[in-house]
Scaffold this motif. Structure first.
Motif, PDB file in Angstrom:
ATOM      1  N   ALA A 152       0.817  -1.209   0.000  1.00 45.79           N
ATOM      2  CA  ALA A 152       0.000   0.000   0.000  1.00 45.79           C
ATOM      3  C   ALA A 152       0.849   1.258   0.000  1.00 45.79           C
ATOM      4  O   ALA A 152       2.018   1.250   0.431  1.00 45.79           O
ATOM      5  CB  ALA A 152      -0.930   0.006   1.211  1.00 45.79           C
ATOM      6  N   GLU A 153       0.261   2.337  -0.498  1.00 45.71           N
ATOM      7  CA  GLU A 153       0.852   3.663  -0.424  1.00 45.71           C
ATOM      8  C   GLU A 153      -0.280   4.677  -0.337  1.00 45.71           C
ATOM      9  O   GLU A 153      -1.430   4.387  -0.694  1.00 45.71           O
ATOM     10  CB  GLU A 153       1.735   3.953  -1.634  1.00 45.71           C
ATOM     11  CG  GLU A 153       0.992   4.014  -2.963  1.00 45.71           C
ATOM     12  CD  GLU A 153       1.893   4.439  -4.106  1.00 45.71           C
ATOM     13  OE1 GLU A 153       2.359   5.605  -4.084  1.00 45.71           O
ATOM     14  OE2 GLU A 153       2.128   3.605  -5.012  1.00 45.71           O
ATOM     15  N   ILE A 212      -4.929  -5.843   3.923  1.00 46.58           N
ATOM     16  CA  ILE A 212      -4.168  -4.607   4.126  1.00 46.58           C
ATOM     17  C   ILE A 212      -5.085  -3.396   4.107  1.00 46.58           C
ATOM     18  O   ILE A 212      -4.968  -2.492   4.938  1.00 46.58           O
ATOM     19  CB  ILE A 212      -3.087  -4.464   3.035  1.00 46.58           C
ATOM     20  CG1 ILE A 212      -1.996  -5.513   3.209  1.00 46.58           C
ATOM     21  CG2 ILE A 212      -2.467  -3.062   3.061  1.00 46.58           C
ATOM     22  CD1 ILE A 212      -0.997  -5.562   2.058  1.00 46.58           C
ATOM     23  N   GLY A 213      -6.036  -3.371   3.147  1.00 49.02           N
ATOM     24  CA  GLY A 213      -6.797  -2.149   2.917  1.00 49.02           C
ATOM     25  C   GLY A 213      -8.056  -1.968   3.733  1.00 49.02           C
ATOM     26  O   GLY A 213      -8.390  -0.843   4.126  1.00 49.02           O
ATOM     27  N   LEU A 214      -8.778  -3.050   4.002  1.00 48.47           N
ATOM     28  CA  LEU A 214     -10.108  -2.896   4.589  1.00 48.47           C
ATOM     29  C   LEU A 214     -10.143  -2.611   6.088  1.00 48.47           C
ATOM     30  O   LEU A 214     -11.016  -1.856   6.542  1.00 48.47           O
ATOM     31  CB  LEU A 214     -10.953  -4.142   4.286  1.00 48.47           C
ATOM     32  CG  LEU A 214     -11.271  -4.396   2.808  1.00 48.47           C
ATOM     33  CD1 LEU A 214     -12.154  -5.628   2.666  1.00 48.47           C
ATOM     34  CD2 LEU A 214     -11.940  -3.181   2.159  1.00 48.47           C
ATOM     35  N   PRO A 215      -9.255  -3.187   6.906  1.00 49.33           N
ATOM     36  CA  PRO A 215      -9.351  -2.915   8.350  1.00 49.33           C
ATOM     37  C   PRO A 215      -9.259  -1.419   8.660  1.00 49.33           C
ATOM     38  O   PRO A 215      -8.353  -0.719   8.200  1.00 49.33           O
ATOM     39  CB  PRO A 215      -8.154  -3.682   8.923  1.00 49.33           C
ATOM     40  CG  PRO A 215      -7.926  -4.795   7.954  1.00 49.33           C
ATOM     41  CD  PRO A 215      -8.217  -4.193   6.612  1.00 49.33           C
ATOM     42  N   GLY A 216     -10.214  -0.936   9.401  1.00 50.49           N
ATOM     43  CA  GLY A 216     -10.244   0.469   9.791  1.00 50.49           C
ATOM     44  C   GLY A 216     -10.846   1.395   8.754  1.00 50.49           C
ATOM     45  O   GLY A 216     -11.037   2.586   9.021  1.00 50.49           O
ATOM     46  N   HIS A 221      -1.907  -2.060  -3.805  1.00 51.25           N
ATOM     47  CA  HIS A 221      -1.510  -2.665  -5.071  1.00 51.25           C
ATOM     48  C   HIS A 221      -1.702  -4.186  -5.047  1.00 51.25           C
ATOM     49  O   HIS A 221      -1.455  -4.838  -4.027  1.00 51.25           O
ATOM     50  CB  HIS A 221      -0.042  -2.351  -5.375  1.00 51.25           C
ATOM     51  CG  HIS A 221       0.252  -0.893  -5.481  1.00 51.25           C
ATOM     52  ND1 HIS A 221      -0.226  -0.122  -6.520  1.00 51.25           N
ATOM     53  CD2 HIS A 221       0.974  -0.048  -4.681  1.00 51.25           C
ATOM     54  CE1 HIS A 221       0.181   1.135  -6.358  1.00 51.25           C
ATOM     55  NE2 HIS A 221       0.904   1.196  -5.251  1.00 51.25           N
ATOM     56  N   ASN A 222      -2.094  -4.716  -6.198  1.00 50.48           N
ATOM     57  CA  ASN A 222      -2.276  -6.164  -6.364  1.00 50.48           C
ATOM     58  C   ASN A 222      -2.056  -6.472  -7.847  1.00 50.48           C
ATOM     59  O   ASN A 222      -3.000  -6.601  -8.615  1.00 50.48           O
ATOM     60  CB  ASN A 222      -3.673  -6.578  -5.905  1.00 50.48           C
ATOM     61  CG  ASN A 222      -3.911  -8.079  -6.005  1.00 50.48           C
ATOM     62  OD1 ASN A 222      -2.980  -8.866  -6.109  1.00 50.48           O
ATOM     63  ND2 ASN A 222      -5.177  -8.476  -5.980  1.00 50.48           N
ATOM     64  N   TYR A 223      -0.784  -6.590  -8.251  1.00 51.92           N
ATOM     65  CA  TYR A 223      -0.488  -6.770  -9.670  1.00 51.92           C
ATOM     66  C   TYR A 223       0.869  -7.460  -9.829  1.00 51.92           C
ATOM     67  O   TYR A 223       1.616  -7.655  -8.876  1.00 51.92           O
ATOM     68  CB  TYR A 223      -0.467  -5.417 -10.398  1.00 51.92           C
ATOM     69  CG  TYR A 223       0.685  -4.512 -10.008  1.00 51.92           C
ATOM     70  CD1 TYR A 223       1.919  -4.617 -10.653  1.00 51.92           C
ATOM     71  CD2 TYR A 223       0.562  -3.554  -9.009  1.00 51.92           C
ATOM     72  CE1 TYR A 223       2.983  -3.797 -10.305  1.00 51.92           C
ATOM     73  CE2 TYR A 223       1.612  -2.729  -8.648  1.00 51.92           C
ATOM     74  CZ  TYR A 223       2.824  -2.858  -9.302  1.00 51.92           C
ATOM     75  OH  TYR A 223       3.880  -2.051  -8.944  1.00 51.92           O
ATOM     76  N   GLY A 224       1.175  -7.839 -11.078  1.00 52.88           N
ATOM     77  CA  GLY A 224       2.484  -8.395 -11.398  1.00 52.88           C
ATOM     78  C   GLY A 224       2.593  -9.890 -11.207  1.00 52.88           C
ATOM     79  O   GLY A 224       3.616 -10.390 -10.741  1.00 52.88           O
ATOM     80  N   HIS A 225       1.582 -10.653 -11.636  1.00 50.48           N
ATOM     81  CA  HIS A 225       1.509 -12.084 -11.334  1.00 50.48           C
ATOM     82  C   HIS A 225       2.055 -12.989 -12.431  1.00 50.48           C
ATOM     83  O   HIS A 225       1.921 -14.210 -12.347  1.00 50.48           O
ATOM     84  CB  HIS A 225       0.053 -12.465 -11.028  1.00 50.48           C
ATOM     85  CG  HIS A 225      -0.499 -11.785  -9.821  1.00 50.48           C
ATOM     86  ND1 HIS A 225      -0.913 -10.473  -9.843  1.00 50.48           N
ATOM     87  CD2 HIS A 225      -0.692 -12.222  -8.547  1.00 50.48           C
ATOM     88  CE1 HIS A 225      -1.347 -10.124  -8.630  1.00 50.48           C
ATOM     89  NE2 HIS A 225      -1.234 -11.165  -7.838  1.00 50.48           N
ATOM     90  N   GLY A 226       2.672 -12.428 -13.452  1.00 48.65           N
ATOM     91  CA  GLY A 226       3.246 -13.255 -14.503  1.00 48.65           C
ATOM     92  C   GLY A 226       2.211 -14.195 -15.098  1.00 48.65           C
ATOM     93  O   GLY A 226       1.108 -13.787 -15.449  1.00 48.65           O
ATOM     94  N   GLY A 227       2.577 -15.486 -15.194  1.00 52.65           N
ATOM     95  CA  GLY A 227       1.651 -16.480 -15.707  1.00 52.65           C
ATOM     96  C   GLY A 227       0.838 -17.155 -14.630  1.00 52.65           C
ATOM     97  O   GLY A 227       0.285 -18.241 -14.868  1.00 52.65           O
ATOM     98  N   GLY A 251      -6.013 -15.574  -3.717  1.00 52.07           N
ATOM     99  CA  GLY A 251      -5.051 -15.475  -2.623  1.00 52.07           C
ATOM    100  C   GLY A 251      -4.453 -14.101  -2.452  1.00 52.07           C
ATOM    101  O   GLY A 251      -4.456 -13.545  -1.342  1.00 52.07           O
ATOM    102  N   THR A 252      -3.912 -13.505  -3.534  1.00 55.75           N
ATOM    103  CA  THR A 252      -3.325 -12.175  -3.360  1.00 55.75           C
ATOM    104  C   THR A 252      -4.404 -11.117  -3.183  1.00 55.75           C
ATOM    105  O   THR A 252      -4.167 -10.092  -2.523  1.00 55.75           O
ATOM    106  CB  THR A 252      -2.399 -11.804  -4.529  1.00 55.75           C
ATOM    107  OG1 THR A 252      -3.137 -11.751  -5.744  1.00 55.75           O
ATOM    108  CG2 THR A 252      -1.253 -12.788  -4.657  1.00 55.75           C
ATOM    109  N   SER A 253      -5.592 -11.357  -3.734  1.00 54.16           N
ATOM    110  CA  SER A 253      -6.689 -10.410  -3.490  1.00 54.16           C
ATOM    111  C   SER A 253      -7.078 -10.413  -2.016  1.00 54.16           C
ATOM    112  O   SER A 253      -7.396  -9.366  -1.442  1.00 54.16           O
ATOM    113  CB  SER A 253      -7.891 -10.761  -4.374  1.00 54.16           C
ATOM    114  OG  SER A 253      -7.563 -10.604  -5.735  1.00 54.16           O
ATOM    115  N   ARG A 254      -7.025 -11.577  -1.413  1.00 50.78           N
ATOM    116  CA  ARG A 254      -7.302 -11.636   0.030  1.00 50.78           C
ATOM    117  C   ARG A 254      -6.223 -10.881   0.816  1.00 50.78           C
ATOM    118  O   ARG A 254      -6.526 -10.133   1.765  1.00 50.78           O
ATOM    119  CB  ARG A 254      -7.373 -13.080   0.496  1.00 50.78           C
ATOM    120  CG  ARG A 254      -7.728 -13.252   1.977  1.00 50.78           C
ATOM    121  CD  ARG A 254      -8.009 -14.703   2.282  1.00 50.78           C
ATOM    122  NE  ARG A 254      -8.465 -14.911   3.639  1.00 50.78           N
ATOM    123  CZ  ARG A 254      -7.719 -15.444   4.607  1.00 50.78           C
ATOM    124  NH1 ARG A 254      -6.470 -15.802   4.346  1.00 50.78           N
ATOM    125  NH2 ARG A 254      -8.214 -15.635   5.806  1.00 50.78           N
TER     126      ARG A 254
END
Length: 359
Positions: free
Chosen positions: A60-61, A92-96, A70-76, A84-87
């Motif tokens: 995050a930033e 990271i983002g939703l709490p609070g 951010h949630n990107y760059g997963h190649g193949g 999994g990475t969406s979770r």
């Protein structure tokens, strides 16, 4: 490029109670060969894998008053790691956070992130330049297996922990979605390998090395295991319907700078733009790797998948997928006739003159 076995062997371990894979000598029933006659081709496609040597980005930033995760760059490995990475990103983002949420990108990462936000009770607007079926995710072969994901000496211990957590959740989430609605099914897979022994692997149930003469892939040492396959067009259509049925809003829009995202009314945004993050957020590590596919008429009697020196073959209801190429730095998503012809010829040799039914 790291293949599935290299990725998993370097990062994952199975509990000690698991059974050790064995060498199989008993001949299984002969597999139905794929009919690779060029007249059966129905389309050809090319997709660009969003590859980073140091692996995907989940972090995050802050841009002004907006939190961007951010949630990107997963190649193949986009389909494989999507839940999994969406979770990880939502953790990271939703709490609070209170209020509505923005998700940027409508590929598999954007849709799974949006659905997890909805499941947590948040109103979500999905902003995207392109929608299914016009996303890179729609071109993915759909095998549940990490591939083309990272370079071993470029990743950190912290990233490896993210990878383990993402694999575990995605593996479990896809299992509860198996069926026609989402186009997910289990298939035996025959993979060419140089290995002479196997370590237990939680993501390769039933793994076994096949003895000579017990399989039809002449001249290849074969690993057989079972994994899930996703018919990506059906999967993405269903996710989009789920998102809209849960009250999600879709806005077709392209972003050129982080400040444009920060100007949105939502104070939390998830960046799921794949290769688009290179220009949007200045990620110079992102590299396109082109993969081309020839797609043949469906052949329902083919109930297995194959990966070897010729490329790979995944049978789906919408056609037999034959891949593939691994073209580092190629950014043109246009199938090349010469490459498609070579893919067909390579698979024609596997399923033609070299094919041998076990005695």
């Amino acid at each position: 490029m790291l293949d599935r076995r290299t990725v998993l062997a370097s990062t994952l371990a199975l509990p000690a109670c698991a059974a050790t894979p064995r060498l199989v000598r008993r001949s299984p029933p002969c597999l139905t060969p794929v009919n690779v006659d060029p007249s059966r081709i129905i389309r050809s496609v090319a997709g660009l894998r969003p590859y980073r040597a140091s692996g995907f980005v989940v972090g995050a930033e802050n841009v002004g008053a907006t939190r961007i995760v951010h949630n990107y760059g997963h190649g193949g490995s986009g389909i494989t790691l999507s839940w999994g990475t969406s979770r990880l990103a939502t953790q990271i983002g939703l709490p609070g956070h209170s209020g509505a949420v923005a998700v940027i990108g409508a590929g598999v990462m954007g849709l799974t992130t949006a659905r997890l936000c909805q499941e947590a009770g948040f109103a979500v607007t999905l902003y995207a330049k392109a929608l299914p079926p016009d996303t890179t995710s729609n071109i993915a072969g759909g095998q549940w297996a990490p591939s083309t994901l990272y370079e071993d000496d470029a990743v950190t211990p912290a990233w490896r922990e993210q990878f383990r957590a993402a694999m575990d959740y995605s593996w479990r989430r896809f299992q509860i979605m198996v069926g026609d609605d989402y186009g997910i099914r289990w298939l035996p897979t025959y993979q060419s390998t140089r290995q002479t022994s196997l370590d237990p692997d939680p993501y390769m149930p039933g793994a076994a090395l096949l003895a000579d003469g017990s399989h039809p892939f002449a001249g290849e040492r074969i690993l057989r295991y079972t994994t899930m396959y996703v018919e990506t067009g059906r999967f993405l259509r269903q996710l989009t319907g789920d998102f809209e049925n849960a009250g999600g809003r879709i806005v077709v829009r392209e972003f050129h700078t982080p400040s444009e995202i920060a100007a949105l009314p939502e104070r939390l945004a998830f960046n799921c733009t794949g290769l688009g993050a290179k220009a949007l957020f200045g990620d110079t590590q992102l590299l396109p790797i082109r993969g081309q596919l020839a797609i043949l008429l469906p052949q329902p009697e083919v109930q297995y998948a194959y990966a070897g020196r010729a490329g790979y073959m995944f049978p789906r209801a919408d056609g037999i997928l034959l891949g593939g190429t691994f073209e580092r730095g190629e950014s043109d998503p246009t199938p090349q006739p010469g490459d498609i012809a070579r893919i067909l010829a390579n698979h024609g040799r596997v399923f033609g003159s070299r094919w041998r039914c076990p005695a």
